[in-house]
Scaffold this motif. Sequence first.
Motif, PDB file in Angstrom:
ATOM      1  N   GLY A  11      20.510  -7.607  -8.751  1.00 54.10           N
ATOM      2  CA  GLY A  11      21.404  -7.975  -7.641  1.00 54.10           C
ATOM      3  C   GLY A  11      20.586  -7.923  -6.359  1.00 54.10           C
ATOM      4  N   ARG A  12      21.242  -7.807  -5.212  1.00 54.89           N
ATOM      5  CA  ARG A  12      20.479  -7.776  -3.955  1.00 54.89           C
ATOM      6  C   ARG A  12      19.570  -6.566  -3.898  1.00 54.89           C
ATOM      7  N   PHE A  13      20.075  -5.396  -4.313  1.00 48.95           N
ATOM      8  CA  PHE A  13      19.272  -4.173  -4.273  1.00 48.95           C
ATOM      9  C   PHE A  13      18.116  -4.230  -5.273  1.00 48.95           C
ATOM     10  N   VAL A  98      18.447   5.709 -10.335  1.00 48.21           N
ATOM     11  CA  VAL A  98      19.657   4.918 -10.534  1.00 48.21           C
ATOM     12  C   VAL A  98      20.423   4.733  -9.231  1.00 48.21           C
ATOM     13  N   LYS A  99      20.903   3.519  -9.038  1.00 52.72           N
ATOM     14  CA  LYS A  99      21.764   3.236  -7.897  1.00 52.72           C
ATOM     15  C   LYS A  99      23.189   3.634  -8.263  1.00 52.72           C
ATOM     16  N   ALA A 100      23.774   4.536  -7.466  1.00 50.91           N
ATOM     17  CA  ALA A 100      25.147   4.977  -7.738  1.00 50.91           C
ATOM     18  C   ALA A 100      26.131   4.196  -6.877  1.00 50.91           C
ATOM     19  N   PRO A 120      22.153   3.204  -1.688  1.00 50.36           N
ATOM     20  CA  PRO A 120      21.522   2.383  -0.648  1.00 50.36           C
ATOM     21  C   PRO A 120      22.453   1.965   0.485  1.00 50.36           C
ATOM     22  N   GLU A 121      23.698   1.682   0.176  1.00 45.85           N
ATOM     23  CA  GLU A 121      24.590   1.225   1.249  1.00 45.85           C
ATOM     24  C   GLU A 121      24.807   2.338   2.270  1.00 45.85           C
ATOM     25  N   GLN A 122      25.071   3.567   1.779  1.00 44.37           N
ATOM     26  CA  GLN A 122      25.287   4.695   2.685  1.00 44.37           C
ATOM     27  C   GLN A 122      24.019   5.012   3.475  1.00 44.37           C
TER      28      GLN A 122
END
Length: 218
Positions: A11-13, A98-100, A120-122
Amino acid sequence: MRKQFAVIGLGRFGSSVCKELYKLGHDVLAIDNNEEKVNNMTQFSTHSVIANGTDENALHSLGIRNFDFVIVAIGDNIQSSILCTLILKEMGVKNVWVKAQNYYHHRVLEKIGADRIVHPEQDMGIRIAQHLVSEKIIDYIELSDEYSIVELIASEKVAGKSLAQLDIRAKYGCTILAIKRNKDINISPFPQDLIDKNDILIVIGHKNDLKRFEEEGL
Ligand code: ATP
Ligand code: ATP
Ligand code: CA
């Protein structure tokens, strides 16, 4: 040193992680179960394959166990992210990042042995807020709840003065690790080294001290 990375979920990340690792000269295996996502990554990875991150046999035949780091960047499908992480840890992959998606996801990942869990968003939100409130702060790394490293722009106020003249460590408790000037970087500067306006100072210290230095010292 060249390292072996695998990124599952583009995805984007995941695709940003993949591209950057590849740009930094590392071996990167890009994996997604969506053909289009995989095709988009062929020129930005060492290998790119269509595979399901929850298919143990597929991961096994890709030799995933031998990678130094595997990044699980499967987003919205929390169940797949958890299963994929579980399989990787059971296979003996040393470092699984891992991206949570949320706090519950985070807790499960912790329990099943994910080595590092990222939000990543936070994190990006915090970083951007830091940039918004201070035009002097360029970048920011949190070392702990109390200590950080920040990149600050030197203002007129300190231009032409040395670290010793400004007496930064004594006055503010902060240490300048490096001074960046255009393309040059001066690592562990001497007390007599001079600061120019618009130099980028890489500073380590307690958050309160850094704030004080940024507000009063620069
Ligand atoms: P972004 O980083 O763009 O916010 P996201 O993390 O929200 O993305 P998703 O679209 O939910 O993104 O998932 C990321 C990627 O993971 C997608 O490209 C999707 O095809 C892929 N993916 C989902 N499930 C699997 C799976 N089981 N195996 C491999 N890849 C998967
Ligand atoms: P200190 O015990 O604090 O190192 P010192 O008396 O040995 O001080 P110098 O090392 O010559 O003196 O440095 C004088 C002052 O210059 C220091 O007290 C400190 O405030 C400041 N200084 C020197 N180097 C740095 C640095 N890298 N970052 C921040 N301040 C510095
Ligand atoms: Ca998303």
